[in-house]
Design an enzyme around this catalytic site. Structure first.
Site, PDB file in Angstrom:
ATOM      1  N   TYR A  98      36.364  68.618   8.031  1.00  0.00           N
ATOM      2  CA  TYR A  98      36.750  68.988   7.402  1.00  0.00           C
ATOM      3  C   TYR A  98      38.290  68.855   7.417  1.00  0.00           C
ATOM      4  O   TYR A  98      39.032  68.595   6.679  1.00  0.00           O
ATOM      5  CB  TYR A  98      36.856  70.597   7.119  1.00  0.00           C
TER       6      TYR A  98
ATOM      7  N   ARG B  24      37.942  85.377  -3.452  1.00  0.00           N
ATOM      8  CA  ARG B  24      37.479  84.446  -2.007  1.00  0.00           C
ATOM      9  C   ARG B  24      35.975  85.049  -2.695  1.00  0.00           C
ATOM     10  O   ARG B  24      35.035  85.356  -2.656  1.00  0.00           O
ATOM     11  CB  ARG B  24      38.085  85.357  -0.664  1.00  0.00           C
TER      12      ARG B  24
ATOM     13  N   HIS C  55      44.659  81.399   2.664  1.00  0.00           N
ATOM     14  CA  HIS C  55      45.378  82.562   2.193  1.00  0.00           C
ATOM     15  C   HIS C  55      44.039  83.227   0.882  1.00  0.00           C
ATOM     16  O   HIS C  55      42.957  81.861   0.715  1.00  0.00           O
ATOM     17  CB  HIS C  55      45.929  81.713   0.626  1.00  0.00           C
TER      18      HIS C  55
ATOM     19  N   GLU D  46      44.060  73.774   9.244  1.00  0.00           N
ATOM     20  CA  GLU D  46      43.313  73.161   9.858  1.00  0.00           C
ATOM     21  C   GLU D  46      44.109  71.787  10.406  1.00  0.00           C
ATOM     22  O   GLU D  46      43.000  71.297  11.686  1.00  0.00           O
ATOM     23  CB  GLU D  46      41.965  72.914   9.096  1.00  0.00           C
TER      24      GLU D  46
ATOM     25  N   ILE E  23      39.756  73.317 -10.247  1.00  0.00           N
ATOM     26  CA  ILE E  23      39.421  74.372 -11.193  1.00  0.00           C
ATOM     27  C   ILE E  23      38.869  75.441 -11.191  1.00  0.00           C
ATOM     28  O   ILE E  23      39.326  76.748 -11.229  1.00  0.00           O
ATOM     29  CB  ILE E  23      40.061  73.745 -12.406  1.00  0.00           C
ATOM     30  N   THR E  24      37.905  75.602 -10.321  1.00  0.00           N
ATOM     31  CA  THR E  24      36.417  76.383 -10.613  1.00  0.00           C
ATOM     32  C   THR E  24      36.884  77.338  -9.267  1.00  0.00           C
ATOM     33  O   THR E  24      36.238  78.251  -9.077  1.00  0.00           O
ATOM     34  CB  THR E  24      35.304  76.326 -10.832  1.00  0.00           C
TER      35      THR E  24
ATOM     36  N   LYS F 259      40.756  66.357   5.637  1.00  0.00           N
ATOM     37  CA  LYS F 259      42.464  66.329   4.931  1.00  0.00           C
ATOM     38  C   LYS F 259      43.313  65.341   4.885  1.00  0.00           C
ATOM     39  O   LYS F 259      44.049  65.441   4.680  1.00  0.00           O
ATOM     40  CB  LYS F 259      42.103  68.216   5.132  1.00  0.00           C
TER      41      LYS F 259
ATOM     42  N   SER G 197      46.197  71.283   4.930  1.00  0.00           N
ATOM     43  CA  SER G 197      45.498  72.500   5.200  1.00  0.00           C
ATOM     44  C   SER G 197      46.279  72.563   6.437  1.00  0.00           C
ATOM     45  O   SER G 197      45.990  71.632   7.399  1.00  0.00           O
ATOM     46  CB  SER G 197      43.804  72.494   5.781  1.00  0.00           C
TER      47      SER G 197
ATOM     48  N   LEU H 186      33.062  63.120  -9.543  1.00  0.00           N
ATOM     49  CA  LEU H 186      35.256  62.226  -8.847  1.00  0.00           C
ATOM     50  C   LEU H 186      34.890  60.832  -7.919  1.00  0.00           C
ATOM     51  O   LEU H 186      35.755  61.167  -7.614  1.00  0.00           O
ATOM     52  CB  LEU H 186      35.134  64.235  -7.904  1.00  0.00           C
TER      53      LEU H 186
END
Length: 327
Positions: A148, A183, A178, A126, A10-11, A152, A124, A58
Site C-alpha cells: 500500500y 471508520r 484520521h 505510510e 467518494i463512498t 502511494k 499517506s 477507474l
C-alpha cells in the site's frame, strides 16, 4: 456559477466528509464510482441524494478521459485506495493499479482535456515507513514498508513528475491516521469505540487487544479533509504533511473510549498475543507546521473529543439497530 468537484473514493470515510464540506461550500459534487460498487452508496446516507454519481471503471482510461471532458471539474480529489493497509499484501498488483493507475489516468485525462483543473492526490504517512527520526515533515525521506505504502509513493511521485513536466496544478496531502464514526470496524479506533459502547450496554464483556504500547498520530477525518480543500485553494501546488503532531498510545485510546461511558477499561480489556503486530517499533508522528503556516490549517477536534464522537455514535447505532447515523 458553482464549482464542480470530482471525487474518487467518494463512498469511503474521507469521501463522505469531503463531500459534506464541499456541498456546504456550494460545490457541485460528482463521485466516480465503479458499477459494481453502487451498493456502497448507502454509506453516504442523506448525502447520496445531494451528490451526483458517475458510474465507470477507474481502470478504463478512455472512460475517465471522457468523464473529465464532459464534467469539466474545477477540482479533482483522488481518494481511491484500499481502506485497510494490511489487505494490500493479498493483491499488491491490484493495489498498485488502483492507487497509482488511477492517479496516472486522471492526470493524463486532465492534460488531454486541456483543462486548468486543480488535482489533489491522497498520499499517506505510510510512505515514511521505517522512520529514523520523529516527527516527520515534507523533507523526511520515504521508506515504505508494505505494498500500500509503495503504491502511494509511486502515485505521489507520478503526480510530482506530471506537475513539473506539464505545469499542472497538482498537489498531495501526506495524511496521518484520521478517524471518525464512519471508520470501518476493522480499524483499531473503531474496534475500541464499538467495544466500549457494547460493553456499556451489556452486549459483550471483554475486549481483546494487541500491543497497548503502540502509538499513533490520530486525528479527525473532518479536520483532515478541510486541509485537502485548502491545498487546492492555495496559490501554488505543494505537498503538505497533515496530522495532529501528537502521539497517543493504544492504552490511551482504550482509556479515553471507556471514559466516555464511565467504565474502568482495566476491568474489561485483555491482551491477546496473537494480535501483536511485528512492526510497532516506529513512531509516525506529523510535523504539520507548514500546513499551519501556509494554509492556516490546524486540527479543531482533540483526541478525547474524537473518541467521544465515535463512542456516542456507536452507542446510538447499537441502541437503535441502525447501521448509519446522521452526523
Amino acid at each position: 456559477m458553482a464549482k464542480t468537484a470530482l471525487i474518487t473514493g467518494i463512498t469511503g470515510q474521507d469521501g463522505y466528509y469531503l463531500s459534506r464540506l464541499l456541498l456546504e461550500k456550494g460545490y457541485r459534487v460528482v463521485g466516480l464510482v465503479p458499477p459494481n460498487r453502487q451498493n456502497s452508496l448507502t454509506k453516504l446516507g442523506a448525502l447520496a441524494n445531494q451528490v451526483e454519481i458517475y458510474a465507470l471503471q477507474l481502470t478504463d482510461s478512455e472512460a475517465l478521459t471522457e468523464a473529465v471532458k464532459q464534467l469539466q471539474p474545477n477540482e479533482i480529489y483522488n481518494l481511491a485506495a484500499p481502506s485497510f493497509v494490511p489487505d494490500s499484501w493479498n493483491d499488491p498488483l491490484a493495489t498498485l493499479d488502483l492507487v497509482t493507475g488511477t492517479a496516472t489516468r486522471l492526470l493524463t485525462a486532465v492534460r488531454h482535456a486541456g483543462l486548468q483543473t486543480r488535482f489533489y492526490q491522497a498520499s499517506s504517512s505510510e510512505m515514511f515507513g521505517d522512520v529514523d527520526r520523529s516527527p516527520q515533515d515534507e523533507n523526511t525521506p520515504f521508506r515504505p514498508k508494505n505494498p500500500y505504502a509503495a503504491a502511494k509513493l509511486h502515485a505521489h511521485w507520478t503526480m510530482v513528475h506530471q506537475r513539473e513536466r506539464y505545469g499542472l496544478f497538482a498537489c498531495s496531502g501526506i495524511l496521518y491516521n484520521h478517524e471518525s464514526p464512519r471508520r470501518p470496524a476493522n480499524f483499531v479506533t473503531r474496534k475500541v469505540s464499538i467495544a466500549a459502547a457494547s460493553i456499556k450496554l451489556g452486549l459483550t464483556q471483554v475486549l481483546e487487544m494487541g500491543n497497548l504500547d503502540a502509538k499513533r498520530d490520530w486525528g479527525y477525518a473532518g479536520d483532515h479533509v478541510e486541509a485537502m480543500w485548502r491545498m487546492l485553494q492555495a496559490d501554488e501546488p505543494e505537498e503538505y504533511v497533515i496530522g495532529t503532531g501528537q502521539l497517543h498510545s493504544v492504552r490511551e485510546l482504550v482509556a479515553a473510549a471507556f471514559d466516555c461511558v464511565g467504565l474502568d477499561w482495566t476491568r474489561y480489556v485483555t491482551v491477546n498475543p496473537n494480535l501483536l503486530r511485528p512492526d510497532e517499533h516506529f513512531h509516525l508522528v506529523a510535523d504539520p507546521s507548514k500546513a499551519k503556516r501556509q494554509l492556516n490549517w490546524e486540527p479543531k477536534v482533540s483526541f478525547e473529543q474524537l473518541l467521544e464522537k465515535m463512542v456516542l455514535k456507536d452507542l446510538q447505532r447499537l441502541q437503535t439497530g441502525s447501521q448509519y447515523i446522521v452526523e
